[in-house]
Enzyme design. Sequence first.
Site, PDB file in Angstrom:
ATOM      1  N   GLU A 102     -10.711   5.231 -15.334  1.00 34.26           N
ATOM      2  CA  GLU A 102      -9.461   5.297 -14.564  1.00 34.26           C
ATOM      3  C   GLU A 102      -8.865   3.899 -14.432  1.00 34.26           C
ATOM      4  O   GLU A 102      -9.607   2.927 -14.287  1.00 34.26           O
ATOM      5  CB  GLU A 102      -9.760   5.797 -13.141  1.00 34.26           C
ATOM      6  CG  GLU A 102      -9.942   7.281 -13.015  1.00 34.26           C
ATOM      7  CD  GLU A 102      -8.635   7.976 -12.622  1.00 34.26           C
ATOM      8  OE1 GLU A 102      -7.545   7.374 -12.788  1.00 34.26           O
ATOM      9  OE2 GLU A 102      -8.724   9.106 -12.135  1.00 34.26           O
ATOM     10  N   ASP A 103      -7.567   3.812 -14.425  1.00 33.69           N
ATOM     11  CA  ASP A 103      -6.916   2.530 -14.178  1.00 33.69           C
ATOM     12  C   ASP A 103      -7.065   2.134 -12.715  1.00 33.69           C
ATOM     13  O   ASP A 103      -7.538   1.058 -12.385  1.00 33.69           O
ATOM     14  CB  ASP A 103      -5.432   2.572 -14.584  1.00 33.69           C
ATOM     15  CG  ASP A 103      -4.692   3.770 -14.002  1.00 33.69           C
ATOM     16  OD1 ASP A 103      -5.312   4.641 -13.360  1.00 33.69           O
ATOM     17  OD2 ASP A 103      -3.465   3.848 -14.206  1.00 33.69           O
ATOM     18  N   ASP A 106      -6.597   5.388  -5.908  1.00 31.66           N
ATOM     19  CA  ASP A 106      -5.837   5.182  -4.670  1.00 31.66           C
ATOM     20  C   ASP A 106      -6.409   6.166  -3.642  1.00 31.66           C
ATOM     21  O   ASP A 106      -7.445   5.897  -3.042  1.00 31.66           O
ATOM     22  CB  ASP A 106      -4.358   5.416  -5.027  1.00 31.66           C
ATOM     23  CG  ASP A 106      -3.395   5.107  -3.908  1.00 31.66           C
ATOM     24  OD1 ASP A 106      -3.830   4.758  -2.811  1.00 31.66           O
ATOM     25  OD2 ASP A 106      -2.176   5.220  -4.123  1.00 31.66           O
ATOM     26  N   PHE A 155       1.357  -1.953  -3.914  1.00 30.24           N
ATOM     27  CA  PHE A 155       1.715  -1.415  -5.227  1.00 30.24           C
ATOM     28  C   PHE A 155       1.559  -2.496  -6.298  1.00 30.24           C
ATOM     29  O   PHE A 155       2.075  -3.606  -6.158  1.00 30.24           O
ATOM     30  CB  PHE A 155       3.160  -0.902  -5.190  1.00 30.24           C
ATOM     31  CG  PHE A 155       3.540  -0.176  -6.440  1.00 30.24           C
ATOM     32  CD1 PHE A 155       3.108   1.126  -6.671  1.00 30.24           C
ATOM     33  CD2 PHE A 155       4.317  -0.798  -7.413  1.00 30.24           C
ATOM     34  CE1 PHE A 155       3.443   1.794  -7.834  1.00 30.24           C
ATOM     35  CE2 PHE A 155       4.654  -0.133  -8.579  1.00 30.24           C
ATOM     36  CZ  PHE A 155       4.214   1.157  -8.791  1.00 30.24           C
ATOM     37  N   ASP A 162       2.350   1.067 -14.457  1.00 32.98           N
ATOM     38  CA  ASP A 162       3.811   0.965 -14.581  1.00 32.98           C
ATOM     39  C   ASP A 162       4.524   1.005 -13.239  1.00 32.98           C
ATOM     40  O   ASP A 162       3.980   1.475 -12.233  1.00 32.98           O
ATOM     41  CB  ASP A 162       4.345   2.117 -15.425  1.00 32.98           C
ATOM     42  CG  ASP A 162       4.310   3.442 -14.669  1.00 32.98           C
ATOM     43  OD1 ASP A 162       3.250   3.777 -14.099  1.00 32.98           O
ATOM     44  OD2 ASP A 162       5.347   4.124 -14.604  1.00 32.98           O
ATOM     45  N   ARG A 168       3.976  -1.910 -18.146  1.00 35.40           N
ATOM     46  CA  ARG A 168       2.609  -1.620 -18.615  1.00 35.40           C
ATOM     47  C   ARG A 168       2.082  -2.699 -19.549  1.00 35.40           C
ATOM     48  O   ARG A 168       0.883  -2.887 -19.683  1.00 35.40           O
ATOM     49  CB  ARG A 168       2.568  -0.277 -19.362  1.00 35.40           C
ATOM     50  CG  ARG A 168       2.845   0.932 -18.504  1.00 35.40           C
ATOM     51  CD  ARG A 168       2.460   2.193 -19.272  1.00 35.40           C
ATOM     52  NE  ARG A 168       3.039   3.396 -18.711  1.00 35.40           N
ATOM     53  CZ  ARG A 168       2.510   4.117 -17.727  1.00 35.40           C
ATOM     54  NH1 ARG A 168       1.384   3.723 -17.173  1.00 35.40           N
ATOM     55  NH2 ARG A 168       3.096   5.212 -17.293  1.00 35.40           N
TER      56      ARG A 168
HETATM   57  P1  5GP Z   1      -4.706   8.826  -6.527  1.00 35.00           P
HETATM   58  O1  5GP Z   1      -4.775  10.218  -7.098  1.00 35.00           O
HETATM   59  O2  5GP Z   1      -6.061   8.142  -6.493  1.00 35.00           O
HETATM   60  O3  5GP Z   1      -4.011   8.761  -5.210  1.00 35.00           O
HETATM   61  O4  5GP Z   1      -3.759   7.989  -7.445  1.00 35.00           O
HETATM   62  C1  5GP Z   1      -4.093   7.673  -8.741  1.00 35.00           C
HETATM   63  C2  5GP Z   1      -2.869   7.445  -9.583  1.00 35.00           C
HETATM   64  O5  5GP Z   1      -1.744   7.005  -8.823  1.00 35.00           O
HETATM   65  C3  5GP Z   1      -3.160   6.360 -10.568  1.00 35.00           C
HETATM   66  O6  5GP Z   1      -3.765   6.880 -11.739  1.00 35.00           O
HETATM   67  C4  5GP Z   1      -1.784   5.775 -10.788  1.00 35.00           C
HETATM   68  O7  5GP Z   1      -1.124   6.526 -11.770  1.00 35.00           O
HETATM   69  C5  5GP Z   1      -1.083   5.969  -9.473  1.00 35.00           C
HETATM   70  N1  5GP Z   1      -1.142   4.756  -8.625  1.00 35.00           N
HETATM   71  C6  5GP Z   1      -1.819   4.591  -7.471  1.00 35.00           C
HETATM   72  N2  5GP Z   1      -1.632   3.358  -6.969  1.00 35.00           N
HETATM   73  C7  5GP Z   1      -0.842   2.714  -7.851  1.00 35.00           C
HETATM   74  C8  5GP Z   1      -0.290   1.374  -7.898  1.00 35.00           C
HETATM   75  O8  5GP Z   1      -0.495   0.500  -7.046  1.00 35.00           O
HETATM   76  N3  5GP Z   1       0.487   1.090  -8.971  1.00 35.00           N
HETATM   77  C9  5GP Z   1       0.757   1.991  -9.953  1.00 35.00           C
HETATM   78  N4  5GP Z   1       1.530   1.577 -10.969  1.00 35.00           N
HETATM   79  N5  5GP Z   1       0.265   3.244  -9.937  1.00 35.00           N
HETATM   80  C10 5GP Z   1      -0.533   3.598  -8.898  1.00 35.00           C
END
Ligand code: 5GP
Length: 178
Positions: A102-103, A106, A155, A162, A168
Amino acid sequence: MKEVQILDKKFREFIPENTIQERIKELASQINRDYEGKEMICIGVLNGAFIFAADLFRRLDIKARITFIKLASYAGTASSGEIKELIGWNEDLRDKSVLVIEDIVDTGITLEHTVDNLIIRNVREIRIAALLLKPEAYSKEIKIDYIGFEIPNDFVVGYGLDYNGEGRNLPSVYTLIP
Ligand code: 5GP
């Protein structure tokens, strides 16, 4: 301090390229030890993880495969997080030792969705690698085995992440200037 403008917002360099690459080397050597001798398959979560997945994968010196899934959050608000699958599960994962790449994690909603889908596919074991984790936002119980960096609840863009489709290709991670 490097700053970039993306669309209507300004971002400041937060994790430089060389720091990211050094950390990936460390994660890869742990993964090499943990998956030695196993039927390993990496699952990269698109879009954001494609650069991290590529850099981490090429540092593995064990027998390893890689595939990708593509998910999109489908919700109006973050908390209602419904997930849509855009590219699904094509590989036979039965009895495989899976590494989810995973990148950024959150809230963990995306991760939980992915792990639930792996459990029903009778994999042997599941571990998780995430370049970035926002501990203040993370609300799930799933253990994240390999964490690149823990970051504040702000963020970020770059290194695959992105802002409205842009940013990206930045080699470092940048954080939003409020
Ligand atoms: P989660 O499901 O854990 O809340 O969120 C995961 C997804 O939300 C990540 O794979 C990403 O696509 C997006 N995301 C969460 N935080 C960030 C952030 O700080 N920057 C960006 N660009 N995307 C985020």
